[in-house]
Design an enzyme around this catalytic site. Structure first.
Site, short mmCIF file in Angstrom:
data_model
loop_
_atom_site.label_atom_id
_atom_site.label_comp_id
_atom_site.label_asym_id
_atom_site.label_seq_id
_atom_site.Cartn_x
_atom_site.Cartn_y
_atom_site.Cartn_z
N GLY A 1 -27.63 6.26 2.67
CA GLY A 1 -26.41 7.07 2.61
C GLY A 1 -25.18 6.26 2.96
O GLY A 1 -24.10 6.48 2.37
N ASP A 2 -25.31 5.34 3.90
CA ASP A 2 -24.15 4.52 4.28
C ASP A 2 -23.77 3.56 3.16
O ASP A 2 -22.58 3.32 2.92
CB ASP A 2 -24.47 3.74 5.56
CG ASP A 2 -24.82 4.66 6.71
OD1 ASP A 2 -24.30 5.79 6.74
OD2 ASP A 2 -25.63 4.25 7.57
N SER B 1 -26.14 13.81 -2.08
CA SER B 1 -27.23 12.85 -2.24
C SER B 1 -28.56 13.59 -2.09
O SER B 1 -28.75 14.37 -1.15
CB SER B 1 -27.11 11.71 -1.22
OG SER B 1 -27.08 12.20 0.10
N GLY C 1 -31.80 11.37 -6.84
CA GLY C 1 -30.51 10.90 -7.29
C GLY C 1 -29.34 11.57 -6.60
O GLY C 1 -29.43 11.98 -5.44
N GLY D 1 -31.74 12.02 -2.24
CA GLY D 1 -32.84 11.09 -2.01
C GLY D 1 -33.34 10.50 -3.32
O GLY D 1 -32.57 10.03 -4.17
#
Length: 310
Positions: free
Chosen positions: A250-251, A218, A223, A220
């Site tokens: 992120g979760d 990831s 993308g 941010g």
């Protein structure tokens, strides 16, 4: 069903302020307390979007009781192992002026070996009873748990026939890679910490050589990049800039991955869902929440590059 394990859950405390300015006093506009920890947030997102999920982990003390009570209030199914150690707290300060979030995360009390083994046995029982399609092991680990504990949970999931998503960092991630997690999800900083590079494909391949299978990096606002075991590379992003609280993005991404694995979703579609769910979480004031209407709208704004084989 999806089973999420949070080795180091927390009672999350969020302070809303007008603007966070170092070295000054602040008037807090609102205080929120809720069950947290990355695996708990994953379970919360899945529950909100109607997916069958069960959350587990270890809790103790008054903060652990408050965490349980919040899960009950929010209707998130759980089967938590109780211990004598107090559950840690985290504090996040959210600035209304620019949407930035500043987090202070307690490490948690050191675990004796017996507690680590007790959590693994507890998870093995839940795997036998509920037969989940996917096991998610997510978040930081308390001192004394380490990569051995994560590796044991990954092995338990595979032994029960589940796909395993591992979302942790540093030594806990590296030491657990030989157990062969099906998906790992480092962000750019976590990737650099364990590989020495921020280049997503190069870093992902380094982690695959250590035992990871699918690696989702990831980035941010830039993308996500997915590197599959056969070397296929997929890149996805969003055709819109968002302002908000990125704490739970992120979760939400991990929740989308787990759902996709459980439903047998093709990887390009799964990656698109991960971007949309992650973006939807940014629009919420606290981690562990998304709105279905945001997910639907943002899914139409996802860009996906052509598959590249390397």
């Amino acid at each position: 069903m999806i089973l999420t394990v949070t080795p180091n859950p927390a009672l999350d405390v969020t302070y809303d302020v007008d603007r966070l300015v170092p070295h000054t006093s602040h008037r807090v506009r609102q205080v929120r307390e809720r069950a947290g920890g990355k695996g708990v947030n994953v379970a919360a997102v899945l529950a909100l979007l109607g997916e069958p999920v069960l959350a587990t982990g270890v809790v103790g003390g008054a903060s652990g009781d408050a965490l349980r009570a919040d899960l009950d209030r929010r209707g998130i199914r759980h089967d938590l192992h109780r211990c004598d150690l107090p559950t840690r707290r985290t504090v996040t300060v959210v600035s209304a002026d620019d949407g930035d979030a500043t987090a202070f995360n307690e490490p948690g009390a050191p675990w004796p070996r017996q507690l680590r083994d007790a959590l693994v046995v507890h998870v093995e029982r839940l795997l036998r009873v509920h037969r989940p399609a996917v096991l998610v092991v997510s978040g930081s680990v308390p001192p004394g748990f380490g990569g051995e504990g994560c590796a044991a949970l990954v092995a338990a999931g595979h032994a029960a026939g589940a796909r395993v998503v591992l979302d942790t960092s540093r030594d806990a991630l590296v030491d657990a890679l030989p157990s062969g997690p099906d998906v790992i999800k480092p962000n750019r900083d976590e990737l650099y910490a364990v590989t020495g590079t921020t280049e997503p494909v190069e870093g992902a391949k380094a982690l695959q050589r250590k035992g990871a299978r699918h690696v989702l990096v990831s980035l941010g606002a830039d993308g996500m990049v997915l590197v599959e075991p056969d070397g296929t590379v997929l890149r996805a992003g969003l055709r819109e800039s968002l302002r908000g609280n990125p704490t739970g993005a992120g979760d939400a991404c991990v929740a989308a991955v787990a759902r996709g694995l459980a439903h047998g979703t093709a990887w390009p579609d799964l990656l698109g869902d991960a971007v949309a769910w992650s973006a939807a979480a940014v629009l919420q004031p606290v981690a562990g929440e998304v709105a279905a209407e945001d997910v639907s709208r943002l899914r139409g704004l996802v860009t996906l590059e052509d598959t590249e084989v390397r």
